[in-house]
Design an enzyme around this catalytic site. Structure first.
Site, mmCIF file in Angstrom:
data_model
loop_
_atom_site.group_PDB
_atom_site.id
_atom_site.type_symbol
_atom_site.label_atom_id
_atom_site.label_comp_id
_atom_site.label_asym_id
_atom_site.label_seq_id
_atom_site.Cartn_x
_atom_site.Cartn_y
_atom_site.Cartn_z
ATOM 1 N N ILE A 18 -7.060 2.926 -5.105
ATOM 2 C CA ILE A 18 -5.634 2.641 -5.264
ATOM 3 C C ILE A 18 -5.426 1.147 -5.493
ATOM 4 O O ILE A 18 -4.607 0.740 -6.322
ATOM 5 C CB ILE A 18 -4.834 3.120 -4.032
ATOM 6 C CG1 ILE A 18 -4.888 4.646 -3.926
ATOM 7 C CG2 ILE A 18 -3.384 2.647 -4.115
ATOM 8 C CD1 ILE A 18 -4.208 5.207 -2.694
ATOM 9 N N ASP A 55 -11.547 -10.593 6.374
ATOM 10 C CA ASP A 55 -11.585 -9.373 7.179
ATOM 11 C C ASP A 55 -10.240 -9.187 7.880
ATOM 12 O O ASP A 55 -9.841 -10.004 8.712
ATOM 13 C CB ASP A 55 -12.709 -9.474 8.214
ATOM 14 C CG ASP A 55 -12.934 -8.170 8.966
ATOM 15 O OD1 ASP A 55 -12.123 -7.234 8.811
ATOM 16 O OD2 ASP A 55 -13.925 -8.104 9.718
ATOM 17 N N ASN A 81 -2.225 -2.284 1.434
ATOM 18 C CA ASN A 81 -2.826 -1.069 0.892
ATOM 19 C C ASN A 81 -4.116 -0.678 1.598
ATOM 20 O O ASN A 81 -4.483 0.494 1.608
ATOM 21 C CB ASN A 81 -3.098 -1.291 -0.608
ATOM 22 C CG ASN A 81 -4.017 -0.242 -1.188
ATOM 23 O OD1 ASN A 81 -3.661 0.927 -1.282
ATOM 24 N ND2 ASN A 81 -5.225 -0.649 -1.563
ATOM 25 N N TYR A 145 -5.907 8.256 12.136
ATOM 26 C CA TYR A 145 -5.358 7.690 10.892
ATOM 27 C C TYR A 145 -3.883 8.054 10.759
ATOM 28 O O TYR A 145 -3.050 7.207 10.421
ATOM 29 C CB TYR A 145 -6.179 8.246 9.734
ATOM 30 C CG TYR A 145 -5.687 7.923 8.340
ATOM 31 C CD1 TYR A 145 -6.034 6.718 7.734
ATOM 32 C CD2 TYR A 145 -4.950 8.852 7.603
ATOM 33 C CE1 TYR A 145 -5.632 6.439 6.433
ATOM 34 C CE2 TYR A 145 -4.542 8.577 6.307
ATOM 35 C CZ TYR A 145 -4.890 7.373 5.722
ATOM 36 O OH TYR A 145 -4.494 7.099 4.440
ATOM 37 N N LYS A 149 -0.734 5.527 10.527
ATOM 38 C CA LYS A 149 0.165 5.520 9.368
ATOM 39 C C LYS A 149 1.612 5.821 9.780
ATOM 40 O O LYS A 149 2.556 5.307 9.160
ATOM 41 C CB LYS A 149 -0.317 6.529 8.328
ATOM 42 C CG LYS A 149 -1.632 6.147 7.658
ATOM 43 C CD LYS A 149 -1.535 4.850 6.884
ATOM 44 C CE LYS A 149 -2.753 4.585 6.033
ATOM 45 N NZ LYS A 149 -2.662 3.322 5.269
#
Length: 251
Positions: A18, A55, A81, A145, A149
């Protein structure tokens, strides 16, 4: 037509599927893209105006990178992103996996935005776009995850609400399944998985990286000047309803 000429835009995770699409699309609309990724990532992409290796798990590295980027001109937009997951179900979420996925997918993006906010306030505003996931809206696996998110959406709304007075906008994109290298380990396990997953989507296909990138380009552009605090699904329709359920009851 989206016109980003004269805009300086930061993109994290720029070497990924992406991310590289973001670079191409944003540059195509005239933006000067500051591409960011970890050491060793290939940022020699067409359209990269400036490459930064650091990082996102290192607070000091984030602060230093933000200062160096702002020294060359305060960005008009920051697109968070970068992301990663491997713990597919609750059974896979060890204590280490939980910490790592929350830190990488939520904390790092929050810290990055904090590092850029002072300069953006002083420069008259700007825009943030956070790449979240449909996992933040409903459960499709990857619990750690998904939690990160979902937290990213709350963080986005906080910026939109508290920083609007400073002409700073914040929005999020919730992509569905995107065919990137993130799927390689699943394909190795089950070569037929992509065909199975496509059947879950009303459009009958997965999302293309460029579709996510074009949505981000719109949200950072002047065309979206009145849009803040929103979540834009780019998901081939999966969050609209349960197609497999409908097909079962329609038999």
């Amino acid at each position: 037509m989206i016109d980003l000429a004269g805009n300086r835009i930061v993109v994290t995770g720029a070497a990924g599927g992406i991310g590289s699409a973001m670079v191409e699309v944003l540059a195509g609309f005239g933006a000067a893209v500051v591409a960011c990724d970890i050491e060793g990532a290939d940022l020699g992409l067409p359209g990269v105006a400036e490459a930064r290796h650091f990082d996102l798990m290192d607070d000091a590295a984030i602060e230093a990178a933000a200062a160096e980027i702002c020294a060359g001109g305060t960005p008009d937009a920051v697109i968070s992103n970068a992301g990663w997951t491997r713990a597919e179900t609750l059974a896979d979420v060890s204590a280490d996996a939980l910490s790592h996925e929350l830190n990488l997918n939520l904390r790092s993006a929050a810290r990055l935005s904090q590092a850029f906010l002072p300069a953006m306030r002083n420069n008259g505003g700007g825009a943030f776009v956070f790449i979240s996931s449909v996992n933040a809206l409903s459960h499709y696996g990857n619990p750690a995850y998904a939690a990160a998110k979902a937290g990213l959406l709350a963080w986005m709304r906080a910026i939109a609400t508290e920083e609007g007075r400073n002409c700073i906008r914040a929005n999020a994109i919730a992509p569905g399944s995107v065919r990137t290298m993130a799927w390689d380990h699943r394909i190795e396990r089950d070569p037929a998985i992509l065909g199975k997953v496509k059947q879950l989507y009303p459009l009958g296909r997965m999302v293309e990286p460029a579709e996510v990138a074009r949505a981000a380009a719109f949200l950072v552009s002047s065309l979206a000047s009145g849009i803040t605090g929103t979540v834009l699904p780019v998901d081939a329709g999966i969050s609209a309803g349960n197609l497999p359920f409908l097909e079962q009851i329609a038999v």
